[in-house]
Design an enzyme around this catalytic site. Sequence first.
Site, PDB file in Angstrom:
ATOM      1  N   TYR A   1       0.850  -1.185   0.000  1.00  0.00           N
ATOM      2  CA  TYR A   1       0.000   0.000   0.000  1.00  0.00           C
ATOM      3  C   TYR A   1       0.886   1.235   0.000  1.00  0.00           C
ATOM      4  O   TYR A   1       1.804   1.354   0.818  1.00  0.00           O
ATOM      5  CB  TYR A   1      -0.894  -0.002   1.243  1.00  0.00           C
ATOM      6  CG  TYR A   1      -1.774   1.213   1.395  1.00  0.00           C
ATOM      7  CD1 TYR A   1      -2.849   1.418   0.536  1.00  0.00           C
ATOM      8  CD2 TYR A   1      -1.549   2.134   2.412  1.00  0.00           C
ATOM      9  CE1 TYR A   1      -3.671   2.526   0.676  1.00  0.00           C
ATOM     10  CE2 TYR A   1      -2.372   3.237   2.561  1.00  0.00           C
ATOM     11  CZ  TYR A   1      -3.429   3.432   1.694  1.00  0.00           C
ATOM     12  OH  TYR A   1      -4.233   4.525   1.842  1.00  0.00           O
TER      13      TYR A   1
ATOM     14  N   LYS B   1       5.115   9.336   8.892  1.00  0.00           N
ATOM     15  CA  LYS B   1       4.870   8.807  10.232  1.00  0.00           C
ATOM     16  C   LYS B   1       5.905   9.276  11.248  1.00  0.00           C
ATOM     17  O   LYS B   1       5.778  10.373  11.791  1.00  0.00           O
ATOM     18  CB  LYS B   1       4.736   7.288  10.171  1.00  0.00           C
ATOM     19  CG  LYS B   1       3.572   6.839   9.290  1.00  0.00           C
ATOM     20  CD  LYS B   1       3.299   5.366   9.358  1.00  0.00           C
ATOM     21  CE  LYS B   1       2.205   4.921   8.403  1.00  0.00           C
ATOM     22  NZ  LYS B   1       0.867   5.412   8.731  1.00  0.00           N
TER      23      LYS B   1
ATOM     24  N   ASP C   1       9.426   2.703  -0.533  1.00  0.00           N
ATOM     25  CA  ASP C   1       8.459   3.352   0.337  1.00  0.00           C
ATOM     26  C   ASP C   1       8.782   3.004   1.790  1.00  0.00           C
ATOM     27  O   ASP C   1       8.533   1.895   2.247  1.00  0.00           O
ATOM     28  CB  ASP C   1       7.052   2.885  -0.036  1.00  0.00           C
ATOM     29  CG  ASP C   1       5.956   3.572   0.763  1.00  0.00           C
ATOM     30  OD1 ASP C   1       6.267   4.189   1.797  1.00  0.00           O
ATOM     31  OD2 ASP C   1       4.784   3.473   0.365  1.00  0.00           O
TER      32      ASP C   1
END
Length: 440
Positions: free
Chosen positions: A147, A274, A242
């Site tokens: 994702y 994050k 990623d």
Amino acid sequence: METMSSTPQSQQWFDRAVQVSPGGVNSPVRAFRAVGGTPRFMTSAQGAWLHDADGTRYLDLVGSWGPMLLGHAHPEVIAAVTEAASRGTSFGTPSPPEVELAEEIVARTPVDLVRMVTSGTEATMSAIRLARGFTGRTRVVKFAGCYHGHVDSLLAEAGSGVVTLGLPGSPGIPAHVTADTIVLPYNDRDAVTAAFAEHGDEIACVITEAAAGNMGVVSPLPGFNQFLSETCAAHGALLVSDEVMTGFRVTRSGHWGLDGAQEGWRPDLLTFGKVMGGGFPAAAFGGRADVMALLAPSGPVYQAGTLAGNPVASTAGLTTLRLADDAAYARLDDWSAQARALVSSALDDAGVPHVVQNVGSMFSVVWGLTEPVHDFAGVQRQETHRYTAFFHAMLDAGVYLPPSAYESWFVSAAHDDEALTRMAEALPAAARAAAAATPA
């Protein structure tokens, strides 16, 4: 399963929320659709603990989905943010904190230049645009179950909330938008080789989670990321790694510190989020100087953001990274290892087939299987009904887990012996609930 009356304040807030927000939430997995019941509305947090609107205290193993590396409301982060906010919350100009945060990222990772954005989705979207601009090609290779945010072209066989809710990969997205996306099985070298053999001169980049965390935790097989780097280089494509989730969490250099630093390769572009925001909306992408030089205003590939490099968010991220020393990562790894052992032991005692998979301190459980899984198809074979029962039993015992079997569990440097005791006390009953669970 909890009853509505056991969470009256959260239920009241949820009833109000559904009147003004689709599904009552601002990110789908928060709605508890995969596990059922009433979403908990949290009102405060400290260290490893959350408090909801009904006054219940929970051990937190979500950590705001990864950012809270040091735990909630770390006093030094709060002090730095308070001071920064007192000077102004947004300037619309360059400011010192964003430069200092970029310097910290460059010092920790294999990137030469960094561009700040405000979300992981924005980071991956911009990295893909830049890769296409640099190579002059259009096709993108991604892996099933990985994702990369809700980018239109990448919502093909994505993990995370898409699989949690059982949604099709691309509702609302025109077919031509995903036509240039090639989806391959994760960890499958032969599939990558075949894709490049057929489309090599059309592929702008391969984008991959450095280690998958959005179909549950699934590690790259040894050498897989290096293989991707070498394959891309041989065909004139770029590798986009990623690290929105793994960046600055599994080591001070992210997942690259576990493989690339030892094996002597580096991605062409990386995305971050994050942890680097310290709990604020902040993200970034970076990479090779020659690639990044194509970004406006240095080059022709346009990208911009009103709140990018926000001084308060940059201060939160910078303070978090400066406090994330070797001792902090050692605490994360130690607590996670103890927690994984407790989970596995409890499930063994209850006779629940399972595999606990981890990347550094990130971990999750594959339910009903006994061998590690290495791709999305393997993850989808698990018995998620067991997790539903387990989740609610843990919640009733004051342990807040991700409300989906397809998510990573996160710990923080604030998780201590009290937290481990709460975990140990909650697990036996939860394991028995998982053992007794039957498919809906």
